[in-house]
Design a protein around this motif. Structure first.
Motif, PDB file in Angstrom:
ATOM      1  N   LEU A  62      -9.349  21.833  83.034  1.00 18.22           N
ATOM      2  CA  LEU A  62      -8.163  22.180  83.564  1.00 18.22           C
ATOM      3  C   LEU A  62      -7.335  20.903  83.827  1.00 18.22           C
ATOM      4  O   LEU A  62      -6.479  20.766  84.376  1.00 18.22           O
ATOM      5  N   ASP A  63      -7.880  19.700  83.387  1.00 20.82           N
ATOM      6  CA  ASP A  63      -7.170  18.471  83.289  1.00 20.82           C
ATOM      7  C   ASP A  63      -6.103  18.273  82.223  1.00 20.82           C
ATOM      8  O   ASP A  63      -5.237  17.594  82.647  1.00 20.82           O
ATOM      9  N   PHE A  64      -6.194  19.199  81.431  1.00 22.24           N
ATOM     10  CA  PHE A  64      -5.429  19.039  80.153  1.00 22.24           C
ATOM     11  C   PHE A  64      -3.815  18.781  80.631  1.00 22.24           C
ATOM     12  O   PHE A  64      -3.042  18.235  79.998  1.00 22.24           O
ATOM     13  N   PHE A  65      -3.375  19.636  81.425  1.00 19.84           N
ATOM     14  CA  PHE A  65      -1.889  19.925  81.812  1.00 19.84           C
ATOM     15  C   PHE A  65      -1.450  19.065  83.116  1.00 19.84           C
ATOM     16  O   PHE A  65      -0.599  19.129  83.557  1.00 19.84           O
ATOM     17  N   LEU A 107      -0.070  21.943  71.176  1.00 19.07           N
ATOM     18  CA  LEU A 107      -1.097  21.545  70.113  1.00 19.07           C
ATOM     19  C   LEU A 107      -1.993  20.657  70.486  1.00 19.07           C
ATOM     20  O   LEU A 107      -3.061  20.603  70.343  1.00 19.07           O
ATOM     21  N   ALA A 108      -1.424  19.509  71.276  1.00 16.30           N
ATOM     22  CA  ALA A 108      -2.337  18.644  72.129  1.00 16.30           C
ATOM     23  C   ALA A 108      -3.436  19.051  72.926  1.00 16.30           C
ATOM     24  O   ALA A 108      -4.501  18.780  72.954  1.00 16.30           O
ATOM     25  N   TRP A 109      -2.957  20.186  73.863  1.00 16.90           N
ATOM     26  CA  TRP A 109      -3.541  20.722  74.727  1.00 16.90           C
ATOM     27  C   TRP A 109      -4.760  21.425  74.033  1.00 16.90           C
ATOM     28  O   TRP A 109      -5.909  21.521  74.452  1.00 16.90           O
ATOM     29  N   ALA A 110      -4.387  22.261  73.090  1.00 14.72           N
ATOM     30  CA  ALA A 110      -5.221  23.055  72.393  1.00 14.72           C
ATOM     31  C   ALA A 110      -6.492  22.113  71.801  1.00 14.72           C
ATOM     32  O   ALA A 110      -7.532  22.566  71.882  1.00 14.72           O
ATOM     33  N   THR A 111      -6.012  21.080  71.041  1.00 17.06           N
ATOM     34  CA  THR A 111      -6.979  20.370  70.308  1.00 17.06           C
ATOM     35  C   THR A 111      -7.801  19.675  71.532  1.00 17.06           C
ATOM     36  O   THR A 111      -9.135  19.723  71.145  1.00 17.06           O
ATOM     37  N   ALA A 112      -7.525  19.528  72.613  1.00 21.26           N
ATOM     38  CA  ALA A 112      -8.215  18.651  73.793  1.00 21.26           C
ATOM     39  C   ALA A 112      -9.238  19.692  74.341  1.00 21.26           C
ATOM     40  O   ALA A 112     -10.498  19.350  74.450  1.00 21.26           O
ATOM     41  N   ILE A 113      -8.669  21.148  74.405  1.00 23.36           N
ATOM     42  CA  ILE A 113      -9.566  22.092  74.911  1.00 23.36           C
ATOM     43  C   ILE A 113     -10.688  22.542  73.856  1.00 23.36           C
ATOM     44  O   ILE A 113     -11.860  22.625  74.555  1.00 23.36           O
ATOM     45  N   LEU A 114     -10.336  22.472  72.808  1.00 30.34           N
ATOM     46  CA  LEU A 114     -11.388  22.656  71.698  1.00 30.34           C
ATOM     47  C   LEU A 114     -12.231  21.816  71.509  1.00 30.34           C
ATOM     48  O   LEU A 114     -13.522  22.192  70.850  1.00 30.34           O
ATOM     49  N   GLN A 115     -12.151  20.516  72.054  1.00 30.44           N
ATOM     50  CA  GLN A 115     -13.228  19.719  71.815  1.00 30.44           C
ATOM     51  C   GLN A 115     -14.222  19.340  73.037  1.00 30.44           C
ATOM     52  O   GLN A 115     -14.907  18.562  73.100  1.00 30.44           O
ATOM     53  N   PHE A 116     -13.814  20.035  74.148  1.00 32.78           N
ATOM     54  CA  PHE A 116     -14.132  19.828  75.511  1.00 32.78           C
ATOM     55  C   PHE A 116     -15.876  20.233  75.558  1.00 32.78           C
ATOM     56  O   PHE A 116     -16.521  20.062  76.464  1.00 32.78           O
ATOM     57  N   ALA A 132      -1.611  29.504  67.208  1.00 29.42           N
ATOM     58  CA  ALA A 132      -0.364  30.502  66.967  1.00 29.42           C
ATOM     59  C   ALA A 132      -0.611  32.068  66.984  1.00 29.42           C
ATOM     60  O   ALA A 132       0.116  32.657  67.046  1.00 29.42           O
ATOM     61  N   ALA A 133      -1.845  32.122  67.329  1.00 27.51           N
ATOM     62  CA  ALA A 133      -2.267  33.647  67.345  1.00 27.51           C
ATOM     63  C   ALA A 133      -2.125  34.190  68.815  1.00 27.51           C
ATOM     64  O   ALA A 133      -2.001  35.378  69.015  1.00 27.51           O
ATOM     65  N   SER A 134      -1.793  33.119  69.911  1.00 24.77           N
ATOM     66  CA  SER A 134      -1.780  33.675  71.169  1.00 24.77           C
ATOM     67  C   SER A 134      -0.219  33.219  71.875  1.00 24.77           C
ATOM     68  O   SER A 134      -0.414  33.781  73.004  1.00 24.77           O
ATOM     69  N   VAL A 135       0.298  32.156  71.374  1.00 30.37           N
ATOM     70  CA  VAL A 135       1.499  31.725  71.854  1.00 30.37           C
ATOM     71  C   VAL A 135       2.699  31.793  70.978  1.00 30.37           C
ATOM     72  O   VAL A 135       2.601  31.741  69.877  1.00 30.37           O
ATOM     73  N   PRO A 136       3.882  32.184  71.554  1.00 27.63           N
ATOM     74  CA  PRO A 136       5.068  32.636  70.778  1.00 27.63           C
ATOM     75  C   PRO A 136       5.764  31.334  69.901  1.00 27.63           C
ATOM     76  O   PRO A 136       6.227  31.390  68.873  1.00 27.63           O
ATOM     77  N   VAL A 137       5.638  29.985  70.500  1.00 27.24           N
ATOM     78  CA  VAL A 137       5.915  29.004  70.189  1.00 27.24           C
ATOM     79  C   VAL A 137       5.139  27.823  70.298  1.00 27.24           C
ATOM     80  O   VAL A 137       4.429  27.593  71.269  1.00 27.24           O
ATOM     81  N   LEU A 138       4.893  27.184  69.086  1.00 20.23           N
ATOM     82  CA  LEU A 138       3.988  26.175  69.014  1.00 20.23           C
ATOM     83  C   LEU A 138       4.710  24.876  69.105  1.00 20.23           C
ATOM     84  O   LEU A 138       5.405  24.410  68.356  1.00 20.23           O
ATOM     85  N   THR A 139       4.481  23.947  70.262  1.00 19.48           N
ATOM     86  CA  THR A 139       5.012  22.641  70.462  1.00 19.48           C
ATOM     87  C   THR A 139       3.914  21.773  70.326  1.00 19.48           C
ATOM     88  O   THR A 139       2.626  21.891  70.399  1.00 19.48           O
ATOM     89  N   PRO A 140       4.522  20.467  70.124  1.00 16.04           N
ATOM     90  CA  PRO A 140       3.458  19.361  70.107  1.00 16.04           C
ATOM     91  C   PRO A 140       2.785  19.304  71.271  1.00 16.04           C
ATOM     92  O   PRO A 140       1.370  19.116  71.358  1.00 16.04           O
ATOM     93  N   THR A 141       3.176  19.540  72.409  1.00 15.65           N
ATOM     94  CA  THR A 141       2.322  19.551  73.953  1.00 15.65           C
ATOM     95  C   THR A 141       1.519  20.479  73.870  1.00 15.65           C
ATOM     96  O   THR A 141       0.228  20.314  73.970  1.00 15.65           O
TER      97      THR A 141
END
Length: 200
Positions: free
Chosen positions: A16-19, A147-156, A136-145
């Motif tokens: 939960l550090d990502f945000f 995407l950066a959060w998702a990338t970090a979460i998937l690598q944790f 994209a399957a779970s959020v209505p708007v894909l923003t750079p922020t």
């Protein structure tokens, strides 16, 4: 008035550090422990929700050293309940955000838990290779922020950790006695706030 402590327990994927929670909760001292199997705790795989609860409680006893708020997201909500049940005197209040108190809410864990290790590893590798498609399957708007959060979460954490944790959730919240743990926390007088998790 001195700041109070709040412990943020992440869900099936962390952390939960990502945000940058400290920026959003300036009146609190923030703690975001990585659960067993995650981040810098990857030397072991999670075995049970009880094991994770003991790990969090040990962190509270050694690092916080005073009663604190506990916020648990998803799987972390279930773990937070077990922490509060074990040591209600250490908990000022409990906040469950989409907490997995029953398998009605832990439906993704139930899906992952029943897959073969090879099938889940391939599914997770697909998610890691294309975070934008996963998000994209779970959020209505894909923003750079986002995407950066998702990338970090998937690598944790590893696919193996996620599946082991999912299996622990099924074993821990499937039986009726988990709801008795929730009742015990309420009966102990611990304030309990539920945000989403409506299926539970």
């Amino acid at each position: 008035m001195p700041k109070q402590h709040i412990v943020l327990i992440h869900g099936l994927m962390g952390s939960l550090d990502f945000f940058s929670p400290a920026a959003l909760l300036p009146d609190f001292i923030i703690h975001t422990p990585a659960l067993i199997g995650y981040g810098d705790q990857q030397a072991m795989l999670p075995q049970s929700l009880e094991q994770q609860a003991e790990f969090v409680l040990d962190s509270i006893n050694t690092q916080v050293k005073e009663p604190c708020w506990i916020l648990g997201h998803s799987v972390g909500g279930a773990i937070a309940v077990l922490v509060a049940q074990r040591s209600p005197s250490r908990v000022r209040g409990l906040i469950s955000v989409e907490g997995n108190f029953t398998l009605n809410d832990a439906f993704w864990c139930a899906h992952i838990a029943q897959l073969s290790s090879d099938a889940w590893r391939k599914e997770y590798q697909t998610m890691q290779a294309d975070p934008a498609a996963w998000l994209a399957a779970s959020v209505p708007v894909l923003t750079p922020t986002r995407l950066a959060w998702a990338t970090a979460i998937l690598q944790f954490q590893s696919a193996q950790t996620i599946q082991a944790q999912a299996q622990a959730v099924v074993a821990g919240t499937g039986p009726e006695h988990f709801l008795q743990s929730v009742q015990a926390v309420v009966d102990a007088g611990v304030p309990l706030y539920l945000l989403s998790g409506e299926r539970s």
